[in-house]
Design a protein around this motif. Sequence first.
Motif, mmCIF file in Angstrom:
data_model
loop_
_atom_site.group_PDB
_atom_site.id
_atom_site.type_symbol
_atom_site.label_atom_id
_atom_site.label_comp_id
_atom_site.label_asym_id
_atom_site.label_seq_id
_atom_site.Cartn_x
_atom_site.Cartn_y
_atom_site.Cartn_z
ATOM 1 N N UNK A 116 0.815 -1.216 0.000
ATOM 2 C CA UNK A 116 0.000 0.000 0.000
ATOM 3 C C UNK A 116 0.848 1.265 0.000
ATOM 4 N N UNK A 117 2.079 1.182 0.500
ATOM 5 C CA UNK A 117 2.943 2.352 0.513
ATOM 6 C C UNK A 117 3.641 2.622 -0.804
ATOM 7 N N UNK A 118 3.602 1.644 -1.723
ATOM 8 C CA UNK A 118 4.320 1.791 -2.989
ATOM 9 C C UNK A 118 3.405 1.784 -4.215
ATOM 10 N N UNK A 119 2.236 1.158 -4.088
ATOM 11 C CA UNK A 119 1.287 1.153 -5.201
ATOM 12 C C UNK A 119 -0.080 1.612 -4.698
ATOM 13 N N UNK A 120 -0.867 2.148 -5.602
ATOM 14 C CA UNK A 120 -2.235 2.535 -5.240
ATOM 15 C C UNK A 120 -3.199 1.908 -6.235
ATOM 16 N N UNK A 121 -4.344 1.544 -5.739
ATOM 17 C CA UNK A 121 -5.372 0.932 -6.582
ATOM 18 C C UNK A 121 -6.117 2.019 -7.344
ATOM 19 N N UNK A 122 -6.152 1.876 -8.659
ATOM 20 C CA UNK A 122 -6.840 2.839 -9.514
ATOM 21 C C UNK A 122 -8.300 2.456 -9.734
ATOM 22 N N UNK A 123 -8.544 1.163 -9.927
ATOM 23 C CA UNK A 123 -9.899 0.680 -10.155
ATOM 24 C C UNK A 123 -9.942 -0.828 -10.007
ATOM 25 N N UNK A 124 -11.138 -1.335 -9.814
ATOM 26 C CA UNK A 124 -11.377 -2.776 -9.816
ATOM 27 C C UNK A 124 -11.912 -3.162 -11.181
ATOM 28 N N UNK A 125 -11.252 -4.119 -11.828
ATOM 29 C CA UNK A 125 -11.628 -4.511 -13.183
ATOM 30 C C UNK A 125 -12.758 -5.529 -13.164
ATOM 31 N N UNK A 126 -13.622 -5.440 -14.151
ATOM 32 C CA UNK A 126 -14.694 -6.418 -14.317
ATOM 33 C C UNK A 126 -14.556 -7.126 -15.652
ATOM 34 N N UNK A 127 -15.577 -7.857 -16.044
ATOM 35 C CA UNK A 127 -15.560 -8.521 -17.336
ATOM 36 C C UNK A 127 -14.709 -9.767 -17.399
ATOM 37 N N UNK A 128 -14.489 -10.416 -16.261
ATOM 38 C CA UNK A 128 -13.679 -11.642 -16.240
ATOM 39 C C UNK A 128 -14.349 -12.683 -15.343
ATOM 40 N N UNK A 129 -13.862 -13.906 -15.411
ATOM 41 C CA UNK A 129 -14.392 -14.967 -14.553
ATOM 42 C C UNK A 129 -14.169 -14.602 -13.086
ATOM 43 N N UNK A 130 -15.010 -15.102 -12.183
ATOM 44 C CA UNK A 130 -14.782 -14.859 -10.756
ATOM 45 C C UNK A 130 -13.419 -15.397 -10.329
ATOM 46 N N UNK A 131 -12.734 -14.634 -9.504
ATOM 47 C CA UNK A 131 -11.416 -15.045 -9.021
ATOM 48 C C UNK A 131 -11.608 -15.886 -7.760
#
Length: 249
Positions: A194-209
Amino acid sequence: MPLCRFLCTAILACLPLLASAQALTISAAASLTDAFKEIAALFEAAHPGAKLRLNFAASGVLLQQIEQGAPVDVFASADQATMDRAAQAGRIDPASRRDFAANSLVLVAPVQDGPAIGALAELRQPGIRRIAIGKPGTVPVGRYTRQALAHAGLWESLQPRLVQADSVRQALDYVSRGEVEAGFVYRTDAMLMAGKVRILLTAGGHDPVTYPVAVVSDSKAASQARDFVDFLLQPPARQVLARYGFGQP
């Protein structure tokens, strides 16, 4: 040789075999690394004499190792497709298969000087030159990414910008070091940096992980391997998984 001495000698000779019989090799998806290290310690504490050997890599690579004869007792994959291939090849005990965790695919950027992106289509902007993804052929996060980008109509157009990684952790490293402008990883991996990367968005359109686990059919310790699979569904393991951001399957 006196009977007592004979029995003692026989018992001592068997001790290494008994010890090795308790050792289980767990091959697990790279995204499970931190959680499984803690869960392994809990399992060993709850099962005196048990010893776990942990092997982490991309799920497809782990299956290749099993197919090549690697002595593995339990296989935990980051996707259903890889476990399906293992089942079709007779590499797992299908009756032991369980889903034990869930995750989500996110787009991340470096905290320092990373781009501001609110939609996948914005990956086409000129400033986004390199995008880290897992190799779709062997890394589940790469397959989820391909599905998401294809669903958004971006897979073909973004090909020149894609930097393929050998695991989700490698993709995360590329982003954290600023070697790429953005990358696709699991939410749980992004949380670890969390100190080095930030989440821009949650992607959709794929199989459930979702994450399946199963006993490998060639396991020499199938009973203990089933104990570990069962342990993943019990409260101590569930609490660890939840703390690292994994959801219920």
